[in-house]
Design a protein around this motif. Structure first.
Motif, PDB file in Angstrom:
ATOM      1  N   ASP A 131      35.462  39.588  38.632  1.00  0.00           N
ATOM      2  CA  ASP A 131      36.241  39.969  39.819  1.00  0.00           C
ATOM      3  C   ASP A 131      35.337  40.275  41.007  1.00  0.00           C
ATOM      4  O   ASP A 131      35.525  39.725  42.096  1.00  0.00           O
ATOM      5  CB  ASP A 131      37.129  41.175  39.522  1.00  0.00           C
ATOM      6  CG  ASP A 131      38.255  40.878  38.536  1.00  0.00           C
ATOM      7  OD1 ASP A 131      38.517  39.672  38.248  1.00  0.00           O
ATOM      8  OD2 ASP A 131      38.851  41.849  38.021  1.00  0.00           O
ATOM      9  N   VAL A 132      34.381  41.143  40.794  1.00  0.00           N
ATOM     10  CA  VAL A 132      33.487  41.532  41.885  1.00  0.00           C
ATOM     11  C   VAL A 132      32.608  40.342  42.302  1.00  0.00           C
ATOM     12  O   VAL A 132      32.406  40.083  43.494  1.00  0.00           O
ATOM     13  CB  VAL A 132      32.631  42.751  41.496  1.00  0.00           C
ATOM     14  CG1 VAL A 132      31.587  43.058  42.551  1.00  0.00           C
ATOM     15  CG2 VAL A 132      33.532  43.978  41.267  1.00  0.00           C
ATOM     16  N   ARG A 135      34.627  37.969  44.469  1.00  0.00           N
ATOM     17  CA  ARG A 135      34.788  38.481  45.842  1.00  0.00           C
ATOM     18  C   ARG A 135      33.515  38.275  46.647  1.00  0.00           C
ATOM     19  O   ARG A 135      33.574  37.861  47.811  1.00  0.00           O
ATOM     20  CB  ARG A 135      35.144  39.976  45.814  1.00  0.00           C
ATOM     21  CG  ARG A 135      36.558  40.256  45.354  1.00  0.00           C
ATOM     22  CD  ARG A 135      36.854  41.734  45.313  1.00  0.00           C
ATOM     23  NE  ARG A 135      36.668  42.358  46.622  1.00  0.00           N
ATOM     24  CZ  ARG A 135      36.509  43.676  46.800  1.00  0.00           C
ATOM     25  NH1 ARG A 135      36.537  44.507  45.770  1.00  0.00           N
ATOM     26  NH2 ARG A 135      36.359  44.163  48.006  1.00  0.00           N
ATOM     27  N   LEU A 136      32.370  38.570  46.037  1.00  0.00           N
ATOM     28  CA  LEU A 136      31.098  38.401  46.747  1.00  0.00           C
ATOM     29  C   LEU A 136      30.803  36.931  47.030  1.00  0.00           C
ATOM     30  O   LEU A 136      30.356  36.573  48.119  1.00  0.00           O
ATOM     31  CB  LEU A 136      29.962  39.028  45.944  1.00  0.00           C
ATOM     32  CG  LEU A 136      29.974  40.549  45.890  1.00  0.00           C
ATOM     33  CD1 LEU A 136      28.906  41.063  44.925  1.00  0.00           C
ATOM     34  CD2 LEU A 136      29.790  41.156  47.277  1.00  0.00           C
ATOM     35  N   THR A 138      32.933  34.560  47.472  1.00  0.00           N
ATOM     36  CA  THR A 138      33.812  34.142  48.569  1.00  0.00           C
ATOM     37  C   THR A 138      33.282  34.643  49.904  1.00  0.00           C
ATOM     38  O   THR A 138      33.227  33.898  50.891  1.00  0.00           O
ATOM     39  CB  THR A 138      35.251  34.652  48.340  1.00  0.00           C
ATOM     40  OG1 THR A 138      35.730  34.089  47.115  1.00  0.00           O
ATOM     41  CG2 THR A 138      36.155  34.302  49.491  1.00  0.00           C
ATOM     42  N   ALA A 139      32.852  35.891  49.956  1.00  0.00           N
ATOM     43  CA  ALA A 139      32.327  36.468  51.189  1.00  0.00           C
ATOM     44  C   ALA A 139      31.044  35.772  51.645  1.00  0.00           C
ATOM     45  O   ALA A 139      30.768  35.673  52.840  1.00  0.00           O
ATOM     46  CB  ALA A 139      32.082  37.962  51.007  1.00  0.00           C
TER      47      ALA A 139
END
Length: 141
Positions: A131-132, A135-136, A138-139
């Protein structure tokens, strides 16, 4: 230069410091509150508040100087290893708001009283990592 910054003062020569290496972009000096004997701080001469503020060229130069210092700690002081640490922000233990790298020699004997602030080898939850990490990723894309 920042007149309120002690590291800018060391770079300018208006504050005391024991310099061990210097070039056009960086300066390395002894930490006055050393974690172990030989603890050195490496700073860019141009003031940058922290890791999020420093220009890439200054960051690269600072890292190269830190590597030179690390080699000297091993070769000259007989360090058994070296930790390289940057603290970015007050909640991450930054106390002087001028970007700097701690180059801390590590020893297998009584000179070294440092311990890890976490327990290595304790695996994180695999789903949380995905999950984390997602997110990273994608960022950063």
């Amino acid at each position: 230069m920042n007149e309120q910054c002690v590291f800018c003062g060391i770079v300018a020569g208006t504050a005391p410091g024991v310099t061990v290496a210097e070039d056009d972009t960086t300066q390395a000096f002894m930490d006055i509150n050393p974690a172990t004997p030989g603890h050195v701080l490496v700073v860019p001469k141009q003031h940058s508040r922290d890791l999020l503020d420093i220009p890439a060229d200054d960051l690269s130069a600072t890292t190269r100087t830190a590597q030179r210092v690390a080699r000297a700690l091993v070769d000259e002081l007989g360090a058994d290893g070296v930790n390289l640490l940057n603290c970015c922000g007050a909640d991450a233990w930054q106390t002087v708001f001028h970007f700097h790298l701690h180059v801390t020699p590590r020893y297998r004997d009584a000179r070294d009283q440092l311990t890890l602030p976490w327990t290595p080898g304790v695996a994180a939850d695999a789903q949380e990592l995905r999950d984390v990490g997602g997110r990273l990723a994608t960022a950063l894309s």
